[in-house]
Each structure stands twice: as C-alpha cells, then as structure tokens.
Design a protein around this motif. Structure first.
Motif, PDB file in Angstrom:
ATOM      1  N   ARG A  42       0.830  -1.204   0.000  1.00  0.00           N
ATOM      2  CA  ARG A  42       0.000   0.000   0.000  1.00  0.00           C
ATOM      3  C   ARG A  42       0.866   1.257   0.000  1.00  0.00           C
ATOM      4  NH1 ARG A  42      -5.057  -0.830   4.050  1.00  0.00           N
ATOM      5  NH2 ARG A  42      -5.860   0.914   2.851  1.00  0.00           N
ATOM      6  N   GLN A  43       1.911   1.263   0.806  1.00  0.00           N
ATOM      7  CA  GLN A  43       2.810   2.420   0.857  1.00  0.00           C
ATOM      8  C   GLN A  43       3.510   2.626  -0.471  1.00  0.00           C
ATOM      9  OE1 GLN A  43       5.282   1.523   4.228  1.00  0.00           O
ATOM     10  NE2 GLN A  43       3.706   2.104   5.712  1.00  0.00           N
ATOM     11  N   PHE A  44       3.967   1.545  -1.086  1.00  0.00           N
ATOM     12  CA  PHE A  44       4.637   1.633  -2.379  1.00  0.00           C
ATOM     13  C   PHE A  44       3.704   2.223  -3.434  1.00  0.00           C
ATOM     14  CE2 PHE A  44       5.146  -0.384  -6.550  1.00  0.00           C
ATOM     15  CZ  PHE A  44       6.384   0.119  -6.903  1.00  0.00           C
ATOM     16  N   LEU A  45       2.474   1.715  -3.500  1.00  0.00           N
ATOM     17  CA  LEU A  45       1.525   2.207  -4.497  1.00  0.00           C
ATOM     18  C   LEU A  45       1.138   3.663  -4.257  1.00  0.00           C
ATOM     19  CD1 LEU A  45      -0.738  -0.938  -4.869  1.00  0.00           C
ATOM     20  CD2 LEU A  45       0.902  -0.046  -6.537  1.00  0.00           C
ATOM     21  N   ASP A  46       0.976   4.042  -2.988  1.00  0.00           N
ATOM     22  CA  ASP A  46       0.672   5.443  -2.680  1.00  0.00           C
ATOM     23  C   ASP A  46       1.814   6.358  -3.094  1.00  0.00           C
ATOM     24  OD1 ASP A  46      -1.864   4.895  -1.705  1.00  0.00           O
ATOM     25  OD2 ASP A  46      -1.199   4.795   0.392  1.00  0.00           O
ATOM     26  N   ALA A  47       3.044   5.940  -2.798  1.00  0.00           N
ATOM     27  CA  ALA A  47       4.220   6.741  -3.165  1.00  0.00           C
ATOM     28  C   ALA A  47       4.344   6.858  -4.680  1.00  0.00           C
ATOM     29  CB  ALA A  47       5.484   6.129  -2.571  1.00  0.00           C
ATOM     30  N   ARG A  48       4.094   5.780  -5.382  1.00  0.00           N
ATOM     31  CA  ARG A  48       4.171   5.803  -6.841  1.00  0.00           C
ATOM     32  C   ARG A  48       3.107   6.718  -7.441  1.00  0.00           C
ATOM     33  NH1 ARG A  48       3.469   0.445 -10.399  1.00  0.00           N
ATOM     34  NH2 ARG A  48       1.305   0.900  -9.933  1.00  0.00           N
ATOM     35  N   LYS A  49       1.927   6.706  -6.860  1.00  0.00           N
ATOM     36  CA  LYS A  49       0.846   7.571  -7.357  1.00  0.00           C
ATOM     37  C   LYS A  49       1.193   9.041  -7.130  1.00  0.00           C
ATOM     38  CE  LYS A  49      -4.095   8.110  -7.393  1.00  0.00           C
ATOM     39  NZ  LYS A  49      -4.945   7.256  -8.172  1.00  0.00           N
ATOM     40  N   ILE A  50       1.745   9.351  -5.978  1.00  0.00           N
ATOM     41  CA  ILE A  50       2.147  10.732  -5.679  1.00  0.00           C
ATOM     42  C   ILE A  50       3.263  11.173  -6.608  1.00  0.00           C
ATOM     43  CG2 ILE A  50       3.275  12.185  -3.935  1.00  0.00           C
ATOM     44  CD1 ILE A  50       1.648  10.535  -1.830  1.00  0.00           C
ATOM     45  N   ALA A  51       4.250  10.306  -6.815  1.00  0.00           N
ATOM     46  CA  ALA A  51       5.363  10.634  -7.716  1.00  0.00           C
ATOM     47  C   ALA A  51       4.868  10.848  -9.141  1.00  0.00           C
ATOM     48  CB  ALA A  51       6.414   9.528  -7.685  1.00  0.00           C
ATOM     49  N   SER A  52       3.930  10.046  -9.571  1.00  0.00           N
ATOM     50  CA  SER A  52       3.370  10.177 -10.917  1.00  0.00           C
ATOM     51  C   SER A  52       2.649  11.519 -11.060  1.00  0.00           C
ATOM     52  CB  SER A  52       2.411   9.028 -11.198  1.00  0.00           C
ATOM     53  OG  SER A  52       1.791   9.198 -12.449  1.00  0.00           O
ATOM     54  N   SER A  60      -4.445   9.329 -12.559  1.00  0.00           N
ATOM     55  CA  SER A  60      -5.701   8.598 -12.513  1.00  0.00           C
ATOM     56  C   SER A  60      -5.520   7.144 -12.957  1.00  0.00           C
ATOM     57  CB  SER A  60      -6.745   9.288 -13.383  1.00  0.00           C
ATOM     58  OG  SER A  60      -6.318   9.293 -14.726  1.00  0.00           O
ATOM     59  N   LYS A  61      -4.497   6.854 -13.752  1.00  0.00           N
ATOM     60  CA  LYS A  61      -4.238   5.484 -14.203  1.00  0.00           C
ATOM     61  C   LYS A  61      -3.438   4.694 -13.181  1.00  0.00           C
ATOM     62  CE  LYS A  61      -4.413   6.454 -19.121  1.00  0.00           C
ATOM     63  NZ  LYS A  61      -3.696   6.406 -20.386  1.00  0.00           N
ATOM     64  N   SER A  62      -2.802   5.385 -12.268  1.00  0.00           N
ATOM     65  CA  SER A  62      -1.983   4.741 -11.260  1.00  0.00           C
ATOM     66  C   SER A  62      -2.866   4.288 -10.096  1.00  0.00           C
ATOM     67  CB  SER A  62      -0.911   5.719 -10.769  1.00  0.00           C
ATOM     68  OG  SER A  62      -0.073   5.104  -9.839  1.00  0.00           O
ATOM     69  N   LEU A  63      -2.732   3.045  -9.703  1.00  0.00           N
ATOM     70  CA  LEU A  63      -3.537   2.471  -8.625  1.00  0.00           C
ATOM     71  C   LEU A  63      -2.917   2.829  -7.281  1.00  0.00           C
ATOM     72  CD1 LEU A  63      -5.991   0.549  -8.318  1.00  0.00           C
ATOM     73  CD2 LEU A  63      -4.355  -1.312  -8.159  1.00  0.00           C
ATOM     74  N   GLY A  64      -3.688   3.449  -6.409  1.00  0.00           N
ATOM     75  CA  GLY A  64      -3.219   3.790  -5.068  1.00  0.00           C
ATOM     76  C   GLY A  64      -3.383   2.619  -4.119  1.00  0.00           C
ATOM     77  N   GLY A  65      -2.825   2.755  -2.935  1.00  0.00           N
ATOM     78  CA  GLY A  65      -2.846   1.683  -1.947  1.00  0.00           C
ATOM     79  C   GLY A  65      -4.246   1.281  -1.513  1.00  0.00           C
ATOM     80  N   ASP A  66      -5.120   2.253  -1.272  1.00  0.00           N
ATOM     81  CA  ASP A  66      -6.482   1.931  -0.851  1.00  0.00           C
ATOM     82  C   ASP A  66      -7.250   1.221  -1.959  1.00  0.00           C
ATOM     83  OD1 ASP A  66      -6.021   3.051   1.631  1.00  0.00           O
ATOM     84  OD2 ASP A  66      -7.006   4.956   1.161  1.00  0.00           O
TER      85      ASP A  66
END
Length: 104
Positions: A42-52, A60-66
């Motif tokens: 979840r942390q990895f996906l949230d960080a990736r979404k923020i970086a994107s 919007s295409k990046s899947l967040g942790g939740d």
C-alpha cells in the motif's frame, strides 16, 4: 464443504457441475491491514501515485494503496463465486451475506 476466502478451496480447486451448487460469502475478505507485506504494498503504491502526479503523469491510471486493497478483496470474492459456476451450462446459487455488498 466449508472454506475461507483466499484459501485453496475457494481459489484453486475445480468444483464443476454437482460438486458445488451454493456459495455463501459472509463478509468481505480483506487482507490483514497490519500484515507487513500489505502495508509495504500500500505504501509503495501510494508513493508511486504521488510521484506520478508530481511528474505530470496520469495519476488517474496509477492504482493507489487503498484502491489496491479494495481490489484484492473483490478479487477474492470473485474467485470464491467462481467455484460455483464453472462453465456456460453450470448453475448455482450465490449468496452475498453482508450489507456492504449492497453498496458496491
């Protein structure tokens, strides 16, 4: 036969035809939220979404942790439901016994 979501009987075995006529799902099979692997994902996906988002990417295409966490529970339910109906001529009853399914 009784089984739990995410287990071998609910995801890995074939119960075609008369071997399974009813699937009852009593609750949403969320992964343990404090599991270190779940937290890390979840942390990895949230960080990736923020970086994107910061880099002007399509956030919007990046899947967040939740969203991933919800998606995994839905996938487990779909796998369990799939034990009952295995082909076009198969049939069975599917009972979703949790009020939260009405919100989906």
């Amino acid at each position: 036969l009784l089984a739990v979501c995410r287990g071998k009987a609910s995801e890995g075995m074939d119960f075609a035809d008369e071997k399974c006529r009813v699937v009852i799902v009593t609750g949403l099979p969320y992964a343990p939220p404090r599991d270190p692997r779940v937290r890390a994902k979840r942390q990895f996906l949230d960080a990736r979404k923020i970086a994107s988002r910061k880099n002007g990417g399509a956030a919007s295409k990046s899947l967040g942790g939740d969203a991933w966490y919800e998606q995994q529970a839905a996938r487990a339910v779909n796998q369990a439901i799939g034990r009952c109906v295995r082909h076009a001529k198969d049939w069975g009853a599917i009972l979703l016994a949790d009020a939260r399914f009405a919100d989906a």
